[in-house]
Design a protein around this motif. Structure first.
Motif, PDB file in Angstrom:
ATOM      1  N   ARG A  69       0.709  -1.135  -0.046  1.00  0.00           N
ATOM      2  CA  ARG A  69       0.004  -0.108   0.118  1.00  0.00           C
ATOM      3  C   ARG A  69       0.907   1.241   0.055  1.00  0.00           C
ATOM      4  N   MET A  70       1.748   1.299   0.806  1.00  0.00           N
ATOM      5  CA  MET A  70       2.982   2.646   0.885  1.00  0.00           C
ATOM      6  C   MET A  70       3.371   2.650  -0.602  1.00  0.00           C
ATOM      7  N   ILE A  71       4.447   1.460  -1.267  1.00  0.00           N
ATOM      8  CA  ILE A  71       4.416   1.472  -2.425  1.00  0.00           C
ATOM      9  C   ILE A  71       3.790   2.204  -3.220  1.00  0.00           C
ATOM     10  N   GLU A  72       2.314   1.845  -3.293  1.00  0.00           N
ATOM     11  CA  GLU A  72       1.128   2.439  -4.268  1.00  0.00           C
ATOM     12  C   GLU A  72       1.044   3.912  -4.123  1.00  0.00           C
ATOM     13  N   LYS A  73       1.149   4.218  -2.735  1.00  0.00           N
ATOM     14  CA  LYS A  73       0.929   5.841  -2.298  1.00  0.00           C
ATOM     15  C   LYS A  73       2.138   6.413  -2.923  1.00  0.00           C
ATOM     16  N   ILE A  74       3.350   5.775  -2.848  1.00  0.00           N
ATOM     17  CA  ILE A  74       4.643   6.712  -3.227  1.00  0.00           C
ATOM     18  C   ILE A  74       4.470   6.879  -4.807  1.00  0.00           C
ATOM     19  N   LYS A  75       4.175   5.929  -5.571  1.00  0.00           N
ATOM     20  CA  LYS A  75       3.935   5.934  -6.905  1.00  0.00           C
ATOM     21  C   LYS A  75       2.991   6.901  -7.438  1.00  0.00           C
ATOM     22  N   GLY A  76       1.911   6.813  -6.483  1.00  0.00           N
ATOM     23  CA  GLY A  76       0.795   7.724  -6.756  1.00  0.00           C
ATOM     24  C   GLY A  76       0.833   9.230  -6.754  1.00  0.00           C
ATOM     25  N   VAL A  77       1.751   9.624  -5.857  1.00  0.00           N
ATOM     26  CA  VAL A  77       2.142  10.968  -5.545  1.00  0.00           C
ATOM     27  C   VAL A  77       3.019  11.393  -6.725  1.00  0.00           C
ATOM     28  N   ILE A  78       3.982  10.541  -7.025  1.00  0.00           N
ATOM     29  CA  ILE A  78       5.007  10.752  -8.305  1.00  0.00           C
ATOM     30  C   ILE A  78       4.257  11.021  -9.411  1.00  0.00           C
ATOM     31  N   ILE A  79       3.382  10.026  -9.737  1.00  0.00           N
ATOM     32  CA  ILE A  79       2.562   9.918 -10.993  1.00  0.00           C
ATOM     33  C   ILE A  79       1.650  11.298 -11.136  1.00  0.00           C
ATOM     34  N   ARG A  80       1.196  11.685 -10.049  1.00  0.00           N
ATOM     35  CA  ARG A  80       0.382  12.916  -9.945  1.00  0.00           C
ATOM     36  C   ARG A  80       1.140  14.173 -10.419  1.00  0.00           C
ATOM     37  N   GLN A  84       0.130  14.993 -13.952  1.00  0.00           N
ATOM     38  CA  GLN A  84      -0.977  16.029 -13.883  1.00  0.00           C
ATOM     39  C   GLN A  84      -0.372  17.412 -13.225  1.00  0.00           C
ATOM     40  N   GLU A  85       0.227  17.440 -12.408  1.00  0.00           N
ATOM     41  CA  GLU A  85       0.926  18.800 -11.873  1.00  0.00           C
ATOM     42  C   GLU A  85       2.179  19.380 -12.659  1.00  0.00           C
ATOM     43  N   ASN A  86       2.694  18.602 -13.617  1.00  0.00           N
ATOM     44  CA  ASN A  86       3.603  18.954 -14.401  1.00  0.00           C
ATOM     45  C   ASN A  86       5.013  19.255 -13.538  1.00  0.00           C
ATOM     46  N   CYS A  87       5.277  18.601 -12.430  1.00  0.00           N
ATOM     47  CA  CYS A  87       6.266  18.698 -11.469  1.00  0.00           C
ATOM     48  C   CYS A  87       6.286  20.212 -10.940  1.00  0.00           C
ATOM     49  N   LYS A 149       8.188  23.115 -18.579  1.00  0.00           N
ATOM     50  CA  LYS A 149       7.199  22.713 -17.888  1.00  0.00           C
ATOM     51  C   LYS A 149       7.467  21.591 -16.840  1.00  0.00           C
ATOM     52  N   LEU A 150       8.516  20.833 -16.909  1.00  0.00           N
ATOM     53  CA  LEU A 150       8.735  19.806 -16.124  1.00  0.00           C
ATOM     54  C   LEU A 150      10.107  20.311 -15.245  1.00  0.00           C
ATOM     55  N   HIS A 151      10.257  21.578 -15.110  1.00  0.00           N
ATOM     56  CA  HIS A 151      11.128  21.970 -14.196  1.00  0.00           C
ATOM     57  C   HIS A 151      12.434  21.496 -14.307  1.00  0.00           C
ATOM     58  N   TYR A 152      13.278  20.951 -15.374  1.00  0.00           N
ATOM     59  CA  TYR A 152      14.642  20.695 -15.755  1.00  0.00           C
ATOM     60  C   TYR A 152      15.174  22.268 -15.546  1.00  0.00           C
ATOM     61  N   SER A 153      16.606  22.143 -15.019  1.00  0.00           N
ATOM     62  CA  SER A 153      17.325  23.190 -14.988  1.00  0.00           C
ATOM     63  C   SER A 153      17.699  23.741 -16.161  1.00  0.00           C
ATOM     64  N   SER A 154      17.820  22.829 -17.341  1.00  0.00           N
ATOM     65  CA  SER A 154      18.092  23.297 -18.818  1.00  0.00           C
ATOM     66  C   SER A 154      17.688  22.401 -19.807  1.00  0.00           C
ATOM     67  N   VAL A 155      17.598  22.873 -20.847  1.00  0.00           N
ATOM     68  CA  VAL A 155      17.405  21.854 -21.989  1.00  0.00           C
ATOM     69  C   VAL A 155      18.607  20.892 -22.260  1.00  0.00           C
TER      70      VAL A 155
END
Length: 187
Positions: A69-80, A84-87, A149-155
């Motif tokens: 359950r905890m693993i799925e919660k971690i994955k859910g936060v990261i996926i969201r 969905q929130e574009n980092c 959009k994904l908050h990379y420091s540079s291209v």
């Protein structure tokens, strides 16, 4: 009230599919979020088995043990966060996970690595690269816009990370006809 933890829920369509399966069984959900369903009623073992079988038919799985359950919660936060929130996070990933899941990051990290065989950071990077692939395939944003959009420091950093993970440069990936993206639940 009963909470069910569901493996392989990775997007809004997954939530709709889970809702549809529950509707077919006449089960009322109070809320459905990635990886978790809260029901109005307490479930009998038979009803829970029916729900589990219905979910399995469409590629989901009920999770009973605490670690899974905890693993799925971690994955859910990261996926969201990535899809969905574009980092768009104002803090680092470790603080975000600790804050949302109410556990020390060190404990979360150790559990994730032990169960999944990769670090949380590598999973996060894999999700970001899949999001970059998706945005490249849509061909609506430039690489610079994707980087922002994904908050990379540079291209350059995005391109370097992309090549390290995929073996291709973003521009070469964009040119090939068979853009083989991985389903999010297989990362």
């Amino acid at each position: 009230m009963t909470s069910l933890f569901v493996k392989n829920m990775v997007c809004h369509r997954c939530i709709m599919v889970v809702q549809s399966q529950l509707d077919k069984l006449g089960v009322v959900a109070k809320s459905i979020v990635l990886g978790e369903v809260t029901l109005e009623e307490e479930l009998t073992a038979d009803k829970k088995a029916l729900i589990g079988a219905a979910f399995k038919e469409v590629g989901f799985e009920l999770i009973d043990d605490k670690n899974s359950r905890m693993i799925e919660k971690i994955k859910g936060v990261i996926i969201r966060l990535v899809h969905q929130e574009n980092c768009a996070v104002k803090t680092n990933l470790s603080d975000l996970l600790s804050g949302e899941l109410h556990y020390e990051y060190h404990s979360l990290s150790n559990l994730f690595s032990e169960v999944e065989g990769i670090t949380i950071e590598k999973y996060f990077i894999a999700q970001k690269i899949e999001r970059v692939k998706e945005l490249l395939v849509y061909n609506e944003l430039s690489l610079s816009e994707i980087s922002d959009k994904l908050h990379y420091s540079s291209v350059a950093y995005l391109s370097s990370q992309f090549k390290k993970v995929t073996g291709l440069t973003p521009s070469h990936f964009k040119q090939i006809k068979e853009n083989k993206r991985k389903p999010l639940d297989s990362l």
